[in-house]
Design an enzyme around this catalytic site. Structure first.
Site, PDB file in Angstrom:
ATOM      1  N   GLU A 153       0.126   6.962   4.155  1.00  0.00           N
ATOM      2  CA  GLU A 153       0.969   7.883   5.142  1.00  0.00           C
ATOM      3  C   GLU A 153       1.891   8.728   5.173  1.00  0.00           C
ATOM      4  O   GLU A 153       3.084   8.492   5.624  1.00  0.00           O
ATOM      5  CB  GLU A 153       1.825   6.467   6.199  1.00  0.00           C
ATOM      6  CG  GLU A 153       0.449   5.801   6.538  1.00  0.00           C
ATOM      7  CD  GLU A 153       1.139   3.951   7.479  1.00  0.00           C
ATOM      8  OE1 GLU A 153       1.035   4.436   8.653  1.00  0.00           O
ATOM      9  OE2 GLU A 153       1.586   3.666   6.826  1.00  0.00           O
TER      10      GLU A 153
HETATM   11  C1  ACM Z   1      -0.792   0.677   5.754  1.00  0.00           C
HETATM   12  O1  ACM Z   1      -0.891  -0.257   6.129  1.00  0.00           O
HETATM   13  N1  ACM Z   1      -0.069   1.483   5.611  1.00  0.00           N
HETATM   14  C2  ACM Z   1      -1.785   0.900   4.616  1.00  0.00           C
END
Ligand code: ACM
Length: 530
Positions: A338
């Protein structure tokens, strides 16, 4: 009127008494029937019932080999588990003898059992656990526990009898990596809370504890060269509570305790995104030289280390060096998920610089699977956390990396994420990957999960537990139980044992153990608890 009602009551009670008396022998017989050898989670690789049960008694000794301090320690651990409920002294002895609970380490008995396997033979005067390595003895002990009546898990003396069905279990794991992740950043969990979770994991032969030590909401490990990371960056958590951090001594204690339960700790420092706590602690880590405020919300994707700055890599190297020095395990997780506030070119450039730092301090990189969109280092491991809605190109990228030698840990979010709600009524957790009921968590095959991935590329499975909505041990347990044992079974048991009906029945039998242990599990309706 009153009197006749009393009379009727008495008659009814007497009748009930007759019924009860008649039922007792049958109930006793049922209680005394030992747990069948195959009623174990994870399902053992091979089970052969044979002969008579072994019965633990007041004179039972735990016989351990004289040449292994570790085997002696596991003997002591087993005695500690069994003494409160049985009330038996269960001395641990290195004196030879063929009766009692007997540990055998190495030698002919242990051939083919590998680093973690064991053989348990029960019947007549002994139950024997053989293993090539102490980890195998420990896993055999966990099986032995489940073969005793659930009341053995209670903290006070219980009536018994303490029988173990006759026969042989031979058992080795399908995958070398069987992990659970705990997010100690969104909410901080104390060393004691982490140890409690470790004990719960060890029962199901999980061998890796991945600690998510840093995120936007909190930095949880003391770093001597950047002290404000912990003292300031660790001073809050989601919702604005006081947060906290582990001193180096705390972290070493977690590593030591995990090792005593045959779990290896994998520390994660999530970079270049998920870094607000670090950016808030040191203005120089920001491209504009301005430290943002601490963050206690639950948004993701808004923070990034400053990729062009040299300071960023001084920081990364110091953190990696200090954590590597505290960590005996081979892996260091650098996150990489992310990174929505980092351009793709910057992300790849960052990973090109940081992966060699992990190698420089003797560790192997694990990254979330977005790492496969950059240039994974030779030997790196990618942790897949996609789900049914993950696009084909992203899956393909992961499969291509696997074909090129990147090994995979599978944590599909709509199967293995323990923080997903069970259903719409679950009071805790999130649902961005959908609802994950107990069957969904269990009913998939890591070997065939991602098309185009060579079977040998799958290192194992991991069940992450993110804690945006979880702040107590009871919260963790409610989400982990009863789903965690399913992921543990996928990691350990041969694919041919996979069967929801069998698993469901074995899982139902765990409930009484969790009640006895004080685990706050969710009584999922699909399990059919007794
Ligand atoms: C994640 O769930 N952002 C690895």
């Amino acid at each position: 009127m009153r009197r006749s009602r009393l009379l009727i009551s008495l008659l009814l009670a007497a009748a009930a008494g007759t019924v009860t008396t008649a039922a007792v022998p049958q109930q006793r017989a049922a209680a005394a029937a030992p747990v069948p050898l195959d009623r174990v989670i994870p399902a053992p690789a091979s089970v052969r019932p044979a002969g008579t049960a072994y019965t633990l008694g007041a004179g039972t000794r735990i016989r351990v080999p004289g040449n292994s301090a570790e085997a002696r320690r596991i003997g002591g651990y087993l005695a500690g588990l069994l003494r409160p409920a049985t009330g038996y002294p269960l001395p641990v002895t290195t004196r030879g003898g063929a009766d009692g609970i007997v540990f055998r380490l190495g030698g002919r008995d242990a051939r083919g059992l590998g680093a973690e396997g064991y053989r348990l033979t029960s019947g007549g005067r002994a139950v024997t656990i053989s293993a090539a390595r102490p980890a195998g003895l420990f896993h055999g002990v966990q099986t032995l526990r489940q073969l005793l009546p659930a009341a053995v898990e209670k903290g006070t003396r219980q009536p018994g009898p303490w029988r173990i069905a006759g026969g042989t279990i031979s058992d080795t794991p399908r995958y070398a990596y069987r992990g659970a992740m705990l997010d100690v950043s969104r909410h901080f969990f104390t060393v004691g809370q982490v140890k409690r979770y470790i004990d719960q994991l060890a029962q199901y032969k999980i061998n890796t504890l991945h600690l998510h030590l840093s995120d936007d909401q909190g930095w949880r490990i003391a770093i001597d060269s950047w002290p404000r990371l912990a003292t300031y960056g660790g001073s809050t958590q989601v919702g604005g509570g006081p947060g906290g951090h582990y001193t180096k001594a705390d972290y070493r204690e977690i590593v030591r305790y995990a090792a005593s339960r045959y779990l290896t700790v994998v520390p994660e420092i999530d970079m270049p995104g998920h870094t607000n706590a670090a950016l808030a602690s040191y203005a120089e880590l920001n491209c504009d030289g301005q430290a943002p405020p601490l963050y206690t919300g639950t948004k993701v994707g808004f923070s990034s280390l400053c990729v062009p700055k040299k300071t960023t890599y001084d920081f990364a190297e110091d953190v990696i060096r200090e954590i590597a020095a505290l960590t005996p395990g081979r892996y260091l997780h650098i996150g990489g998920d992310e990174a929505h506030s980092t351009s793709h070119a910057d992300y790849a450039a960052f990973m090109d610089k940081v992966q060699p730092l992990v190698a420089k301090y003797g560790k192997t990189v694990i990254g979330w699977h977005q790492l496969t969109g950059a240039r994974p280092a030779k030997g790196a491991v990618a942790q897949y956390w996609g789900y049914d809605r993950t696009g084909a190109p992203e899956r393909q990228q992961v499969a291509d990396a696997a074909k090129n030698g990147t090994r995979l840990i599978l944590s599909p979010a709509d199967r293995a994420y323990l923080d997903m709600k069970y259903d719409k009524d679950t009071p805790l957790g999130l649902n961005w990957a959908g609802y994950v009921d107990v069957r969904r968590a269990y009913d998939w095959d890591p070997g065939g999960y991602l098309a185009g991935v060579p079977a040998g590329a799958v290192l194992g499975v991991e069940a992450p537990l993110w804690t945006e909505t979880l702040s107590t041990s009871a919260n963790l347990e409610y989400m982990a139980f009863p789903r965690l044992p399913g992921i543990a079974e996928l990691g350990w048991s041969p694919a041919r044992t996979h069967d929801w009906t069998s698993y469901r029945a074995r899982l139902a039998a765990q409930g009484a153990r969790w009640d006895a242990q004080g685990i706050h599990y969710y009584r999922a309706p699909e399990v059919g608890w007794p």
